[in-house]
Design an enzyme around this catalytic site. Structure first.
Site, PDB file in Angstrom:
ATOM      1  N   LYS A  92     -12.235   7.335   4.797  1.00  0.00           N
ATOM      2  CA  LYS A  92     -12.247   6.114   5.662  1.00  0.00           C
ATOM      3  C   LYS A  92     -13.087   4.941   5.504  1.00  0.00           C
ATOM      4  O   LYS A  92     -14.306   5.295   5.467  1.00  0.00           O
ATOM      5  CB  LYS A  92     -12.148   6.597   7.345  1.00  0.00           C
ATOM      6  CG  LYS A  92     -11.869   5.214   8.306  1.00  0.00           C
ATOM      7  CD  LYS A  92     -11.504   5.443   9.478  1.00  0.00           C
ATOM      8  CE  LYS A  92     -11.142   4.166  10.403  1.00  0.00           C
ATOM      9  NZ  LYS A  92      -9.999   3.554   9.944  1.00  0.00           N
ATOM     10  N   HIS A 142     -13.154  10.927  12.197  1.00  0.00           N
ATOM     11  CA  HIS A 142     -12.173  10.589  11.048  1.00  0.00           C
ATOM     12  C   HIS A 142     -12.484  11.341   9.785  1.00  0.00           C
ATOM     13  O   HIS A 142     -13.778  11.606   9.653  1.00  0.00           O
ATOM     14  CB  HIS A 142     -11.861   9.170  10.894  1.00  0.00           C
ATOM     15  CG  HIS A 142     -11.136   8.360  11.910  1.00  0.00           C
ATOM     16  ND1 HIS A 142     -11.615   7.666  13.085  1.00  0.00           N
ATOM     17  CD2 HIS A 142      -9.906   7.915  11.862  1.00  0.00           C
ATOM     18  CE1 HIS A 142     -10.666   7.277  13.633  1.00  0.00           C
ATOM     19  NE2 HIS A 142      -9.509   7.400  13.110  1.00  0.00           N
ATOM     20  N   GLY A 175      -0.910   4.839  -0.612  1.00  0.00           N
ATOM     21  CA  GLY A 175      -1.750   5.432   0.346  1.00  0.00           C
ATOM     22  C   GLY A 175      -1.163   6.564   1.153  1.00  0.00           C
ATOM     23  O   GLY A 175       0.050   6.738   1.350  1.00  0.00           O
ATOM     24  N   ARG A 176      -2.218   6.910   2.154  1.00  0.00           N
ATOM     25  CA  ARG A 176      -1.746   8.021   2.885  1.00  0.00           C
ATOM     26  C   ARG A 176      -0.745   7.454   3.902  1.00  0.00           C
ATOM     27  O   ARG A 176       0.282   8.335   4.201  1.00  0.00           O
ATOM     28  CB  ARG A 176      -3.072   8.670   3.644  1.00  0.00           C
ATOM     29  CG  ARG A 176      -3.971   9.354   2.773  1.00  0.00           C
ATOM     30  CD  ARG A 176      -5.323   9.801   3.398  1.00  0.00           C
ATOM     31  NE  ARG A 176      -6.102   8.519   3.403  1.00  0.00           N
ATOM     32  CZ  ARG A 176      -7.139   8.333   2.698  1.00  0.00           C
ATOM     33  NH1 ARG A 176      -7.552   9.122   1.918  1.00  0.00           N
ATOM     34  NH2 ARG A 176      -7.787   7.244   2.934  1.00  0.00           N
ATOM     35  N   MET A 177      -1.056   6.421   4.289  1.00  0.00           N
ATOM     36  CA  MET A 177      -0.209   5.926   5.409  1.00  0.00           C
ATOM     37  C   MET A 177       1.370   5.388   4.765  1.00  0.00           C
ATOM     38  O   MET A 177       2.265   5.458   5.150  1.00  0.00           O
ATOM     39  CB  MET A 177      -0.803   5.028   6.416  1.00  0.00           C
ATOM     40  CG  MET A 177      -1.655   5.290   7.399  1.00  0.00           C
ATOM     41  SD  MET A 177      -0.741   6.354   8.707  1.00  0.00           S
ATOM     42  CE  MET A 177      -0.178   4.719   9.593  1.00  0.00           C
ATOM     43  N   GLY A 210       1.023  -1.090  -0.033  1.00  0.00           N
ATOM     44  CA  GLY A 210      -0.065   0.134  -0.122  1.00  0.00           C
ATOM     45  C   GLY A 210       0.791   1.172   0.069  1.00  0.00           C
ATOM     46  O   GLY A 210       0.445   2.324   0.631  1.00  0.00           O
ATOM     47  N   PRO A 211       2.019   1.266  -0.769  1.00  0.00           N
ATOM     48  CA  PRO A 211       2.861   2.497  -0.616  1.00  0.00           C
ATOM     49  C   PRO A 211       2.405   3.725  -1.175  1.00  0.00           C
ATOM     50  O   PRO A 211       2.873   4.769  -0.817  1.00  0.00           O
ATOM     51  CB  PRO A 211       4.310   1.839  -1.737  1.00  0.00           C
ATOM     52  CG  PRO A 211       3.439   0.976  -2.635  1.00  0.00           C
ATOM     53  CD  PRO A 211       2.386   0.358  -1.990  1.00  0.00           C
ATOM     54  N   GLY A 247     -10.408   0.980  14.148  1.00  0.00           N
ATOM     55  CA  GLY A 247     -10.042   0.138  14.983  1.00  0.00           C
ATOM     56  C   GLY A 247      -9.682   0.538  16.397  1.00  0.00           C
ATOM     57  O   GLY A 247      -9.484  -0.474  17.268  1.00  0.00           O
ATOM     58  N   THR A 248      -9.378   1.704  16.377  1.00  0.00           N
ATOM     59  CA  THR A 248      -9.050   2.416  17.709  1.00  0.00           C
ATOM     60  C   THR A 248     -10.016   2.139  18.497  1.00  0.00           C
ATOM     61  O   THR A 248      -9.900   1.798  19.920  1.00  0.00           O
ATOM     62  CB  THR A 248      -8.547   3.888  17.563  1.00  0.00           C
ATOM     63  OG1 THR A 248      -7.611   3.668  16.367  1.00  0.00           O
ATOM     64  CG2 THR A 248      -8.074   4.560  18.822  1.00  0.00           C
ATOM     65  N   ALA A 272      -1.672  -3.275  15.153  1.00  0.00           N
ATOM     66  CA  ALA A 272      -1.639  -2.107  15.802  1.00  0.00           C
ATOM     67  C   ALA A 272      -2.717  -1.056  15.352  1.00  0.00           C
ATOM     68  O   ALA A 272      -2.626  -0.648  14.515  1.00  0.00           O
ATOM     69  CB  ALA A 272      -0.180  -1.198  15.899  1.00  0.00           C
TER      70      ALA A 272
END
Ligand SMILES: NC(=O)C1=CN([C@@H]2O[C@H](COP(=O)(O)OP(=O)(O)OC[C@H]3O[C@@H](n4cnc5c(N)ncnc54)[C@H](OP(=O)(O)O)[C@@H]3O)[C@@H](O)[C@H]2O)C=CC1
Ligand SMILES: O=C(O)C1=N[C@H](C(=O)O)C[C@H](O)C1
Length: 266
Positions: free
Chosen positions: A159, A155, A13-15, A10-11, A165-166, A125
């Site tokens: 999303k 968010h 993407g935002r993350m 997923g390079p 998930g948090t 995580a």
């Protein structure tokens, strides 16, 4: 410090973009390939924002691990593919660090069993930001004293999963210590479906989606004559990167699955 060979799924993407930057800036981290379902062959440098990064691109994760030797897979794709990528990495002896959310309890249990069988580390995580991990720990502490709690997660509107998930992890952690209670009035009725949010063990989770937001959560506790609000805000994705670094370093030293950074921060 030992060298760690890393693949990122997923390079673009935002993350994923932040993670590529993190790996490039960390002396003992080496980006050896990326997995991008829409592109095959060529180099990461072919894409905007990655100039000079001559890193091979694979659309097929199996082919990637057949051709490239890797220690760690950082999973930053969508909930739909997170499980597949994590299982594939483990099947090739590669340790996953998973940021992708949307995993069910059954998913985590299944991965835990694979890790145990193979003696491989894996870290899932739901939130890599240290402040968010502390927010969850503080909320768990408060949950011992307050059994009325509403989780409000906020968010950006790109999303895909709700609740976050948090929020799910926060509810799970509170549920470990909270005296069971079905909140609200016994006879309460929603006149518009969903008004009271999702029900997790009698606690309520509300998901707000708005452009302009990044990642935010407040956990509100109530008791007679008082409320307690614990809040965390991520204003950019760089906020998650020290946690990603910690997870990559740690996953190389463990041989089981760890779900939640609260289990590895000192
Ligand atoms: N744990 C944490 O601290 C954090 C977790 N997250 C989670 O990380 C995940 C990613 O978030 P974010 O970066 O905002 O999302 P983005 O949509 O920006 O990025 C996801 C990327 O994954 C790509 N992708 C989708 N499917 C595949 C696949 N099969 N193989 C390879 N690449 C794929 C997408 O490509 P394309 O768009 O071309 O389809 C996209 O570039 C989400 O699950 C989010 O909840 C987010 C922030 C922090
Ligand atoms: O999609 C996001 O952006 C985020 N996802 C994670 C979640 O679902 O909790 C972590 C953070 O909140 C940002």
């Amino acid at each position: 410090m030992r060298d760690i060979k890393i693949v990122i799924a997923g390079p673009r993407g935002r993350m994923g973009r932040e993670a590529v930057r993190l790996v490039q800036q960390t002396d003992n981290f080496h980006l050896v390939a990326v997995v991008d379902h829409k592109n095959d062959g060529g180099s990461l440098s072919d894409f905007d924002g990655f100039s000079g990064l001559d890193i091979p691109v694979y659309s097929n994760i199996e082919e990637c691990f057949q051709k490239v030797e890797a220690d760690v897979l950082i999973v930053l794709t969508t909930p739909e593919f997170g499980m597949l990528h994590t299982k594939t990495a483990l099947s090739y002896g590669v340790r996953p660090v998973v940021g992708t959310t949307g995993f069910t309890k059954e998913n985590v249990n299944e991965l835990e069993a694979i890790c145990k069988e193979k003696g491989l580390g894996c870290i899932i995580a739901p939130n890599f930001a240290i402040g968010a991990v502390l927010m969850m720990k503080f909320a768990q502490l408060a949950g011992k004293y307050f059994n009325d709690v509403e989780i409000i997660e906020l968010h950006h509107d790109e999303k895909l999963d709700a609740p976050s998930g948090t929020a799910v992890k926060t509810a799970e952690m509170i549920a470990e210590v909270r005296e069971a209670k079905q909140q609200g009035h016994l006879n309460e009725k929603e006149t518009i479906a969903g008004a009271r949010g999702a029900d997790f063990d009698g606690m309520r989770i509300h998901s707000v989606r708005l452009p302009g937001l990044i990642a935010h959560q407040q956990v509100m506790f109530g008791a007679t004559g008082q409320t307690l609000t614990i809040r965390h805000d991520s204003y950019n994705r760089a906020s998650f990167m020290s946690g990603v670094k910690l997870a990559v370093d740690t996953v190389m030293k463990i041989d089981t699955l760890i779900y939640g950074l609260e289990n590895i921060i000192e």
